[in-house]
Design a protein around this motif. Sequence first.
Motif, PDB file in Angstrom:
ATOM      1  N   THR A  27       8.535  -6.976  -0.648  1.00  0.00           N
ATOM      2  CA  THR A  27       9.818  -6.722  -0.275  1.00  0.00           C
ATOM      3  C   THR A  27      10.725  -8.008  -0.640  1.00  0.00           C
ATOM      4  OG1 THR A  27       9.571  -4.883   0.941  1.00  0.00           O
ATOM      5  CG2 THR A  27      11.819  -5.568   1.075  1.00  0.00           C
ATOM      6  N   GLN A  69      12.463   0.433   0.727  1.00  0.00           N
ATOM      7  CA  GLN A  69      11.371   0.824   1.411  1.00  0.00           C
ATOM      8  C   GLN A  69      11.820   1.549   2.585  1.00  0.00           C
ATOM      9  OE1 GLN A  69       9.119  -2.414   2.607  1.00  0.00           O
ATOM     10  NE2 GLN A  69       7.538  -1.240   3.737  1.00  0.00           N
ATOM     11  N   ASP A 160      10.416   0.252  -4.173  1.00  0.00           N
ATOM     12  CA  ASP A 160       9.716  -0.222  -3.092  1.00  0.00           C
ATOM     13  C   ASP A 160       9.038   0.707  -2.234  1.00  0.00           C
ATOM     14  OD1 ASP A 160       8.839  -1.974  -1.305  1.00  0.00           O
ATOM     15  OD2 ASP A 160      10.703  -2.909  -0.697  1.00  0.00           O
ATOM     16  N   GLU A 161       7.712   0.893  -2.595  1.00  0.00           N
ATOM     17  CA  GLU A 161       7.007   1.954  -1.868  1.00  0.00           C
ATOM     18  C   GLU A 161       7.420   3.527  -1.849  1.00  0.00           C
ATOM     19  OE1 GLU A 161       5.202   1.034   1.792  1.00  0.00           O
ATOM     20  OE2 GLU A 161       5.290  -1.041   1.635  1.00  0.00           O
TER      21      GLU A 161
HETATM   22 MG   LIG Z   1       7.864  -4.278   2.051  1.00  0.00          MG
END
Ligand SMILES: [Mg+2]
Length: 241
Positions: A27, A69, A160-161
């Motif tokens: 991140t 995220q 992000d994820e």
């Molecule tokens: Mg992360």
Amino acid sequence: MALAGVGFQVSEGLIYAVIGPNGAGKTTLFNNLCGFYRPSAGSIRFDGHELCGLPTHRIAALGIARTFQNLQLFFNMTVIENVMVGCHLRAKTGLLTAALRLPGVRREERRLREWASEALELCDLTDRAGQPVGSLPYGLMKRVEIARALAARPRLLLLDEPAAGLNDTETGALRELIARIRATGVTILLVEHHMPLVMSVSDRLLVLDYGSVLAEGTPAEIQADPRVVAAYLGGAVQYAV
Ligand SMILES: [Mg+2]
Ligand SMILES: Nc1ncnc2c1ncn2[C@@H]1O[C@H](COP(=O)(O)OP(=O)(O)OP(=O)(O)O)[C@@H](O)[C@H]1O
């Protein structure tokens, strides 16, 4: 150090994954790419432009969009309103013009709605357009974030994820969506812990560990790398590539 000596290159049109254990710096890497953080040294180039030192909005205007995220949505606004926020970089009307309700504002608003609708359609969210985001199941909220990023018409999309918190059905649909986005010509940087998804959808991977590059290669190469297996993947499981 959150990131040290990290170097890699992503060719246009690829799905490029960044993986690694919790706290590896994934991140943080995104935050540097987007201008949220400013690296103390080094260089980040996008299509010939140096990004280091540029403010976030300038980086976005060059064609880079991201999802977060942790969801960053306006929960009491509708789905389409959230996605329209992502269009503002493409809009011509400034805040003052809009506040004064000068001519052209309504036309502009219609255009924003059209752009947002296109992004919703690509993400299979058309039938949810008028609902408050807060009323959606989590998996669809995550899709709204992707739609909002796409509404800016990015050339590079940072995810992000995107699969975190999704069930198997939703993850399968996400895999399909990521492939569909790539087919529109968008390059994708994907941070993700869901290995079956990562290994099946990515062209190449970067493995970070303690802020450094542990390995870089194709899904098959990464799975066969003993350092990556030891630091992150663990043994015994093979993922389809
Ligand atoms: Mg992360
Ligand atoms: N703003 C900050 N200030 C200080 N340390 C930070 C900051 N942001 C992140 N870190 C630290 O930097 C390291 C990398 O964090 P980062 O969030 O990038 O990890 P990650 O790879 O995304 O992990 P995860 O898979 O858990 O999301 C961690 O040790 C984290 O605590």
